[in-house]
Write a protein that holds these residues in place. Structure first.
Motif, mmCIF file in Angstrom:
data_model
loop_
_atom_site.group_PDB
_atom_site.id
_atom_site.type_symbol
_atom_site.label_atom_id
_atom_site.label_comp_id
_atom_site.label_asym_id
_atom_site.label_seq_id
_atom_site.Cartn_x
_atom_site.Cartn_y
_atom_site.Cartn_z
ATOM 1 N N THR A 87 4.659 -7.416 -1.233
ATOM 2 C CA THR A 87 5.486 -7.205 -0.085
ATOM 3 C C THR A 87 5.915 -5.608 0.069
ATOM 4 O O THR A 87 5.797 -5.009 -0.872
ATOM 5 N N PRO A 88 6.075 -5.212 1.299
ATOM 6 C CA PRO A 88 6.699 -4.055 1.448
ATOM 7 C C PRO A 88 7.967 -3.615 0.591
ATOM 8 O O PRO A 88 8.943 -4.449 0.532
ATOM 9 N N THR A 89 8.008 -2.590 -0.015
ATOM 10 C CA THR A 89 9.073 -2.201 -1.109
ATOM 11 C C THR A 89 9.580 -0.881 -0.836
ATOM 12 O O THR A 89 8.738 0.179 -0.315
ATOM 13 N N ASN A 121 8.727 6.329 0.129
ATOM 14 C CA ASN A 121 8.491 5.499 1.380
ATOM 15 C C ASN A 121 9.488 4.411 1.706
ATOM 16 O O ASN A 121 9.867 3.592 0.735
ATOM 17 N N TRP A 168 8.081 -0.327 6.462
ATOM 18 C CA TRP A 168 7.208 -1.603 6.284
ATOM 19 C C TRP A 168 5.802 -0.954 6.543
ATOM 20 O O TRP A 168 5.646 0.185 7.095
ATOM 21 N N TYR A 169 4.707 -1.841 6.281
ATOM 22 C CA TYR A 169 3.428 -1.609 6.450
ATOM 23 C C TYR A 169 3.196 -1.320 7.869
ATOM 24 O O TYR A 169 3.414 -2.076 8.732
ATOM 25 N N ALA A 213 -1.010 -0.427 4.458
ATOM 26 C CA ALA A 213 -0.577 -1.734 3.468
ATOM 27 C C ALA A 213 -1.283 -1.513 2.347
ATOM 28 O O ALA A 213 -0.828 -1.573 1.163
ATOM 29 N N GLN A 239 3.775 -9.676 4.633
ATOM 30 C CA GLN A 239 4.910 -8.889 5.285
ATOM 31 C C GLN A 239 5.422 -9.641 6.219
ATOM 32 O O GLN A 239 6.605 -10.259 6.230
ATOM 33 N N GLN A 255 0.010 1.513 0.600
ATOM 34 C CA GLN A 255 1.282 1.448 -0.218
ATOM 35 C C GLN A 255 1.127 0.641 -1.266
ATOM 36 O O GLN A 255 1.961 0.644 -2.384
ATOM 37 N N ASN A 256 0.088 0.028 -1.745
ATOM 38 C CA ASN A 256 -0.205 -0.623 -2.933
ATOM 39 C C ASN A 256 -1.556 -0.306 -3.715
ATOM 40 O O ASN A 256 -2.190 -0.569 -4.146
#
Length: 372
Positions: free
Chosen positions: A86-88, A93, A96-97, A103, A57, A106-107
């Motif tokens: 990476t943050p998407t 959403n 960022w994380y 984190a 990030q 989000q993945n």
């Protein structure tokens, strides 16, 4: 190994001072030729974890460039491999994380699309060697829900940087304090965990529903009395580089024969991305004592008890003592550097003097080297 890997490499803190202004902590150079994340990646590869995700990030450009080819750590394969997330921004959403748990959330498709029963979670700023298979064997033998790798903190002044744990005789964690100011215990978490994949998905999704984002506070500490959380004590070298002082000490530790022998001469080895650079060159008048000098360096002066990274030029009559000189630094003639970290791609003008008195000094200059 019946596990996938997750490396948390997106964080940042102010204790790195200027060193983290332009790079992630996991991308910090270590021991002349390595990056911090190489140690976690190499441990994954050496433990035969064949599928690893790196969550990046903050200031991720140089880190992503370093990870652009997975072959250096033997992850170039059809099945498994190295994944960089990476943050998407998505329909659901746009943040960022928000923390380590967020984190992973989000993945979470990485976890759901995998089939291995266990997950090894590691931080990208730890310097160590470890066979994760031994932790997994311990995890299974204890019938643990989560296993936390722990070590002993020798310096009481460093306790506030880590999570402090207290285990019973069987190794089960009974108390877990996150970064206390003072503590009567000196067993700390290294930021390495083993957990069942399905349980991790369940805990991460529940934390997200409740708006909780931190893996330590909102999962480990919150569930310590509800889940079987055990500690695995490691007694080999381990260091965390998340402050400028600890980063300096870690690099200087590689000047000790025992540390060099452990990392460089004993299998399994630490792997890294290779640069096509010429060997270091020592010109007439150069004097080097107890130092690591990397490829591409040209030495004309005196270097003592220091670590020089790649492509460092040391001018005539320069004296470098007890210092860490990062990549692509030009040191003009008659420069004196002691107890310092010189930032990468810096040009230090001739006749400059820098000396860290009470603590390590970070030198950041922005001179045009071609005018010197």
């Amino acid at each position: 190994m019946r596990a996938i890997g997750i490396i948390l490499a997106g964080g940042n803190n102010n204790r790195m001072r200027e060193l983290s202004d332009k790079r992630a902590i996991a991308a910090m150079p270590i021991a002349g030729s390595y990056r911090a994340i190489d140690f976690a990646l190499s441990n994954m590869a050496n433990s035969h974890v064949q599928k690893v995700a790196v969550l990046t990030q903050y200031n991720a450009r140089s880190l992503n460039e370093h990870l652009s080819s997975s072959k250096w750590w033997d992850f170039g394969r059809k099945q498994g491999g190295l994944y960089v997330f990476t943050p998407t921004i998505t329909k659901e959403n746009s943040f960022w994380y928000q923390g380590t748990a967020d984190a992973i959330h989000q993945n979470i498709s990485f976890l759901k699309n995998s089939h291995e029963p266990y997950v090894v979670i590691a931080s990208g700023d730890g310097i160590y060697k470890m066979d994760y298979n031994k932790i997994l064997e311990y995890h299974i033998a204890k019938r643990a829900d989560v296993t936390v790798v722990c070590t002993t903190c020798q310096d009481p002044g460093e306790i506030e940087r880590f999570g402090v744990v207290r285990m019973n005789e069987d190794g089960r964690i009974e108390e877990f304090e996150e970064k206390p100011m003072v503590s009567q215990y000196n067993t700390i978490s290294t930021g390495i965990y083993v957990i069942r994949r399905r349980l991790l998905i369940e805990l991460i999704e529940k934390a997200a529903q409740e708006g909780r984002n931190d893996f330590v506070k909102d999962i480990l500490i919150r569930y310590k009395n509800l889940k079987r959380i055990y500690g695995y004590k490691m007694d080999t070298y381990w260091s965390n580089i998340s402050t400028a002082e600890s980063y300096y000490r870690t690099n200087m530790a590689f000047l000790e024969p025992e540390t060099r022998r452990y990392f460089f001469k004993q299998e399994p080895f630490i792997k890294t991305k290779i640069d096509d650079l010429p060997p270091a060159k020592y010109n007439p008048g150069a004097l080097v004592k107890n130092s690591l000098v990397s490829s591409g360096c040209i030495i004309n002066g005196t270097v003592e008890n220091s670590v020089l990274f790649k492509n460092v030029f040391v001018g005539n009559n320069c004296v470098i003592r007890n210092s860490v000189i990062l990549n692509d630094v030009y040191l003009g003639n008659n420069t004196y550097i002691e107890n310092c970290i010189v930032e990468s791609r810096d040009t230090i003008q001739a006749n400059s003097r820098y000396c860290g008195e009470d603590s390590v000094e970070i030198v950041v200059e922005k001179h045009d080297r071609y005018k010197i």
